[in-house]
Write a protein that holds these residues in place. Structure first.
Motif, PDB file in Angstrom:
ATOM      1  N   MET A 360     -13.287 -22.322  21.391  1.00  0.00           N
ATOM      2  CA  MET A 360     -12.106 -22.772  20.571  1.00  0.00           C
ATOM      3  C   MET A 360     -10.798 -22.643  21.623  1.00  0.00           C
ATOM      4  SD  MET A 360     -13.059 -23.842  17.627  1.00  0.00           S
ATOM      5  CE  MET A 360     -14.419 -24.374  18.559  1.00  0.00           C
ATOM      6  N   TYR A 361     -10.789 -21.861  22.509  1.00  0.00           N
ATOM      7  CA  TYR A 361      -9.546 -21.404  23.417  1.00  0.00           C
ATOM      8  C   TYR A 361      -9.967 -21.674  24.889  1.00  0.00           C
ATOM      9  CZ  TYR A 361      -7.351 -19.167  19.649  1.00  0.00           C
ATOM     10  OH  TYR A 361      -6.741 -19.269  18.155  1.00  0.00           O
ATOM     11  N   VAL A 362     -10.777 -22.637  24.942  1.00  0.00           N
ATOM     12  CA  VAL A 362     -11.476 -22.999  26.332  1.00  0.00           C
ATOM     13  C   VAL A 362      -9.961 -23.529  27.198  1.00  0.00           C
ATOM     14  CG1 VAL A 362     -12.018 -25.452  25.837  1.00  0.00           C
ATOM     15  CG2 VAL A 362     -12.959 -24.127  27.646  1.00  0.00           C
ATOM     16  N   SER A 363      -9.125 -24.181  26.548  1.00  0.00           N
ATOM     17  CA  SER A 363      -7.872 -24.525  27.344  1.00  0.00           C
ATOM     18  C   SER A 363      -6.868 -24.248  26.266  1.00  0.00           C
ATOM     19  CB  SER A 363      -7.856 -25.962  27.618  1.00  0.00           C
ATOM     20  OG  SER A 363      -8.006 -26.834  26.565  1.00  0.00           O
ATOM     21  N   PRO A 364      -5.861 -23.447  26.785  1.00  0.00           N
ATOM     22  CA  PRO A 364      -4.911 -22.878  26.047  1.00  0.00           C
ATOM     23  C   PRO A 364      -4.066 -23.979  25.108  1.00  0.00           C
ATOM     24  CG  PRO A 364      -4.755 -21.660  27.941  1.00  0.00           C
ATOM     25  CD  PRO A 364      -5.659 -22.944  28.209  1.00  0.00           C
ATOM     26  N   HIS A 365      -4.114 -23.982  23.917  1.00  0.00           N
ATOM     27  CA  HIS A 365      -3.467 -25.124  23.140  1.00  0.00           C
ATOM     28  C   HIS A 365      -2.833 -24.432  21.665  1.00  0.00           C
ATOM     29  CE1 HIS A 365      -2.889 -29.084  21.502  1.00  0.00           C
ATOM     30  NE2 HIS A 365      -3.146 -28.589  20.370  1.00  0.00           N
ATOM     31  N   LYS A 366      -1.638 -24.386  21.804  1.00  0.00           N
ATOM     32  CA  LYS A 366      -1.020 -23.517  20.495  1.00  0.00           C
ATOM     33  C   LYS A 366      -0.150 -24.970  19.907  1.00  0.00           C
ATOM     34  CE  LYS A 366      -0.406 -18.999  22.413  1.00  0.00           C
ATOM     35  NZ  LYS A 366       0.732 -17.866  22.695  1.00  0.00           N
ATOM     36  N   VAL A 367      -0.358 -25.060  18.630  1.00  0.00           N
ATOM     37  CA  VAL A 367       0.405 -25.883  17.787  1.00  0.00           C
ATOM     38  C   VAL A 367       1.610 -25.350  17.510  1.00  0.00           C
ATOM     39  CG1 VAL A 367      -1.744 -27.061  17.084  1.00  0.00           C
ATOM     40  CG2 VAL A 367      -1.053 -25.139  15.632  1.00  0.00           C
ATOM     41  N   ASN A 368       2.481 -26.022  17.066  1.00  0.00           N
ATOM     42  CA  ASN A 368       3.655 -25.668  16.409  1.00  0.00           C
ATOM     43  C   ASN A 368       3.440 -25.358  14.962  1.00  0.00           C
ATOM     44  OD1 ASN A 368       6.363 -25.082  15.975  1.00  0.00           O
ATOM     45  ND2 ASN A 368       6.741 -27.333  15.642  1.00  0.00           N
ATOM     46  N   SER A 369       3.624 -23.975  14.635  1.00  0.00           N
ATOM     47  CA  SER A 369       3.352 -23.334  13.347  1.00  0.00           C
ATOM     48  C   SER A 369       4.149 -22.014  13.214  1.00  0.00           C
ATOM     49  CB  SER A 369       1.832 -23.053  13.366  1.00  0.00           C
ATOM     50  OG  SER A 369       1.468 -22.377  12.125  1.00  0.00           O
ATOM     51  N   ASP A 370       4.434 -22.006  11.894  1.00  0.00           N
ATOM     52  CA  ASP A 370       5.127 -20.555  11.349  1.00  0.00           C
ATOM     53  C   ASP A 370       4.120 -19.780  10.612  1.00  0.00           C
ATOM     54  OD1 ASP A 370       5.311 -22.317   9.133  1.00  0.00           O
ATOM     55  OD2 ASP A 370       7.341 -22.286   9.020  1.00  0.00           O
ATOM     56  N   TYR A 371       3.008 -20.284  10.167  1.00  0.00           N
ATOM     57  CA  TYR A 371       1.891 -19.665   9.550  1.00  0.00           C
ATOM     58  C   TYR A 371       2.038 -18.010   9.780  1.00  0.00           C
ATOM     59  CZ  TYR A 371      -2.238 -19.298   6.628  1.00  0.00           C
ATOM     60  OH  TYR A 371      -3.391 -19.166   5.741  1.00  0.00           O
ATOM     61  N   PHE A 372       1.720 -17.627  10.838  1.00  0.00           N
ATOM     62  CA  PHE A 372       1.831 -16.072  11.331  1.00  0.00           C
ATOM     63  C   PHE A 372       3.113 -15.476  10.782  1.00  0.00           C
ATOM     64  CE2 PHE A 372       2.714 -12.516  14.085  1.00  0.00           C
ATOM     65  CZ  PHE A 372       1.748 -11.675  13.634  1.00  0.00           C
ATOM     66  N   VAL A 373       4.132 -16.167  11.547  1.00  0.00           N
ATOM     67  CA  VAL A 373       5.343 -15.616  11.357  1.00  0.00           C
ATOM     68  C   VAL A 373       6.153 -15.415   9.938  1.00  0.00           C
ATOM     69  CG1 VAL A 373       8.123 -16.019  11.689  1.00  0.00           C
ATOM     70  CG2 VAL A 373       6.378 -16.371  13.534  1.00  0.00           C
ATOM     71  N   ASN A 374       5.801 -16.388   9.048  1.00  0.00           N
ATOM     72  CA  ASN A 374       6.126 -16.216   7.618  1.00  0.00           C
ATOM     73  C   ASN A 374       5.501 -14.981   7.022  1.00  0.00           C
ATOM     74  OD1 ASN A 374       8.194 -18.026   8.178  1.00  0.00           O
ATOM     75  ND2 ASN A 374       6.899 -19.877   7.318  1.00  0.00           N
ATOM     76  N   TRP A 375       4.170 -14.921   7.144  1.00  0.00           N
ATOM     77  CA  TRP A 375       3.339 -13.856   6.695  1.00  0.00           C
ATOM     78  C   TRP A 375       3.518 -12.643   6.938  1.00  0.00           C
ATOM     79  CZ3 TRP A 375       2.589 -14.723   1.483  1.00  0.00           C
ATOM     80  CH2 TRP A 375       2.425 -16.078   1.187  1.00  0.00           C
ATOM     81  N   ASN A 376       3.815 -12.647   8.419  1.00  0.00           N
ATOM     82  CA  ASN A 376       3.798 -11.057   9.022  1.00  0.00           C
ATOM     83  C   ASN A 376       5.072 -10.712   8.369  1.00  0.00           C
ATOM     84  OD1 ASN A 376       3.031  -9.338  11.076  1.00  0.00           O
ATOM     85  ND2 ASN A 376       4.881  -9.895  12.136  1.00  0.00           N
ATOM     86  N   LYS A 377       6.367 -11.213   8.026  1.00  0.00           N
ATOM     87  CA  LYS A 377       7.187 -10.718   7.334  1.00  0.00           C
ATOM     88  C   LYS A 377       7.079 -10.193   6.214  1.00  0.00           C
ATOM     89  CE  LYS A 377      10.707 -13.963   9.660  1.00  0.00           C
ATOM     90  NZ  LYS A 377      11.637 -15.246   9.331  1.00  0.00           N
TER      91      LYS A 377
END
Length: 583
Positions: A360-377
């Motif tokens: 899944m991470y064979v080549s770095p690819h980060k999508v634009n997402s606030d999923y982690f940030v919002n729930w980490n708060k």
């Protein structure tokens, strides 16, 4: 070295030795004497004597859990075998390789009223990887066979029939042991023995046909489509169930922890840790349940892609959430079993977890997402509120678990009983150096102590069992053996009954509820400690717990038990109010 004069007994022992299965847990009996003598007289085998068959099977389960290899349990005929069933079911659903060997009466003695005789064939049929029902030897005790079952010989000679029996039994033994070794499944070998049972030889009289275990061929799986879905999804959830310690690469953990589109939900039994992971699932979900607009909040939490790996999940709340708010894709990675727990499983990818995430991470690819940030708060909020709540509540189950979990030294093996024990532990941080285990296959309270004793015996690190009072008293025969190490520790949280029933819907304060559900009692573990040679400590307040836990984990000449008594009537209210407080 001695071998039984009975050919079938020789076959069983030689098959086990050839497959390097060396740990044999024996419960006393006469019908199993041919195997007991042969195993115990052979220096290749490590034999253990445990009287209570139910305890013996869970002891073996604990050993197999730690060794990651099959362990044999051996019993006599009759009801002895049925006492193995709880551990067999746990092994079946937890993918733990137990080999159950039961001695049986000859077939012609079934159904005629003979003592210690039941129909043992296929007795575990719904919860077993394979049942090997061996055939009766005819060369041994030939006169009895001819007397009661002359049709077994018919026109063939005794030697011809015996050869057929030998070939059949070897095939069955090969199949059963292969299943245990390759599928991590419990298996049952049922062996009928005719008297005389105690005759021995210095050398075996047979040469069994023993097959090599096939080497697993790893097939390549095309993950291009999965990678495309993964790389475009903005909300990805990784939910980890029961997981063996130290099997997930650190680089994989870092991949997941630093991906803004990923939430990793772990449980106490997941045995993986990172500050960015969510390790108290119920603390995340319960406050949402209490909101009036919880559908909108749950839709925000609902993942596009759900990845699961490991074994069974403890949290009922995450099960309810994912069943009601199904992801578009659910893939289960690795293992022998993929449970459709959330009724939305799309695919079972039978491959190592590390290899999947590497792809899944064979080549770095980060999508634009606030999923982690919002729930980490949200996570940071409930962590602060939990600390505040602990400072305002009286001594109880909730505060006792917080206090004792903080006191466990590094690198202990932590064995947890089921019911309230595992559920309270799920609410707190657990030291990342601990290796945590719990019988989550069937989630029963039976056998937790026996499992912990067996696991401790083959583990070089000290072991702590945390258990509730009902689970501990139910399995008190776990201490009735010679295999409890001096560094073994037990903490019993005694709320004088099945306290978890007080937080379930339908609870009331009637005599029926207290007697038949909560099962109130006034028992103490002190007398059991005196009988089984444990040092006993007790605590009934936060201050007493602080004093007693000091030194509890120090080296000692005897194992130790700490009994924490909590107030029965307020524990349920404190737990329910916790979820309201953090909302």
């Amino acid at each position: 070295m001695k071998y039984s004069a009975i050919p079938t007994a020789q076959s069983i022992v030689l098959h086990c030795q050839a497959k390097n299965i060396s740990n044999i847990i024996i419960s006393p009996g006469s019908r199993n004497a041919p195997l007991t003598i042969a195993f115990a007289e052979n220096p290749f085998f490590k034999c253990f004597s445990i009287v209570d068959e139910r305890s013996a099977a869970f002891f073996a389960l604990g050993m197999a859990q730690q060794l990651q290899e099959p362990v044999v349990v051996l019993c006599t005929s009759g009801s002895a075998l049925l006492n193995y069933y709880p551990a067999v079911a746990e092994a079946f659903y937890s993918n733990i390789p137990l080999i159950v060997i039961s001695a049986d009466r000859p077939e012609y003695k079934l159904g005629i009223g003979d003592g210690q005789t039941i129909d043992q064939r296929n007795v575990f049929q719904n919860h077993i990887g394979y049942s090997a029902n061996l055939k009766q030897d005819v060369r041994h005790a030939t006169s009895k066979v001819l007397q009661y079952k002359p049709e077994w010989i018919s026109e063939k000679s005794v030697e011809d029939v015996q050869n057929e029996v030998q070939i059949y039994n070897d095939q069955e033994l090969n199949r059963a042991i292969e299943m245990a070794l390759t599928a991590n499944s419990p298996v049952h070998i049922n062996a009928p023995f005719e008297e005389p049972l105690y005759e021995t030889l210095s050398e075996p009289t047979i040469s069994p046909e023993i097959n090599d275990i096939p080497v697993e061929v790893v097939t390549s799986i095309d993950l291009e489509e999965h990678r495309n879905i993964w790389n475009t999804a903005t909300k990805k959830m990784v939910l980890v169930g029961v997981n063996t310690p130290n099997v997930i690469d650190k680089k994989v953990l870092e991949y997941l922890a630093n991906d803004p589109s990923v939430l990793v939900l772990t449980e106490t039994t997941s045995n993986i840790h990172h500050p960015n992971f969510f390790n108290s699932i119920d603390s995340l979900i319960a406050p949402i349940e209490m909101q009036l607009d919880n559908d909108a909040l749950f839709e925000k939490l609902k993942p596009d892609v759900l990845i699961t790996f490991g074994g069974l999940i403890v949290s009922k709340k995450v099960k309810a959430f994912l069943r009601n708010h199904k992801p578009n894709h659910h893939w289960h990675i690795g293992g022998h079993t993929a449970n459709n727990t959330f009724f939305c499983l799309n695919e079972h990818l039978k491959m190592p977890v590390n290899r999947f995430f590497d792809a899944m991470y064979v080549s770095p690819h980060k999508v634009n997402s606030d999923y982690f940030v919002n729930w980490n708060k949200v996570k940071q909020g409930y962590v602060l509120k939990r600390d505040a709540y602990l400072n305002k509540i009286p001594f109880s189950d909730f505060s006792a678990f917080d206090q004792l979990l903080q006191s466990i030294p590094d690198n202990y093996m932590l064995q947890l009983a089921n019911s309230s024990t595992i559920r309270y532990t799920q609410l707190f941080e657990v030291n990342s150096t601990l290796k945590v285990f719990c019988n989550r296959g069937t989630s029963g309270i039976d056998g937790s102590t026996s499992t912990a004793v067996g696991a401790s015996w083959v583990n070089s690190t000290p072991t702590l069992l945390i258990t509730g009072d009902l689970s501990f008293f139910y399995d008190s025969n776990a201490l009735w053996n010679n295999y409890v190490k001096n560094d073994f520790r037990i903490i019993v949280v005694n709320n004088n009954g099945g306290g978890i029933f007080r937080i379930l819907p339908g609870k009331d304060d009637s005599n029926v509820f207290e007697t038949y559900f909560e099962t109130r009692h006034s028992l103490s573990a002190e007398h059991l400690c005196n009988m089984f040679g444990f040092d006993y400590r007790t605590a009934k307040s936060s201050q007493e717990l602080k004093e007693e836990i000091n030194g509890f984990f120090n080296e000692s000449v005897r194992p130790q038990l700490l009994e924490i008594t909590t107030p029965t009537l307020i524990n349920d209210k404190i737990l329910i109010d916790y979820f309201r407080f953090i909302s």
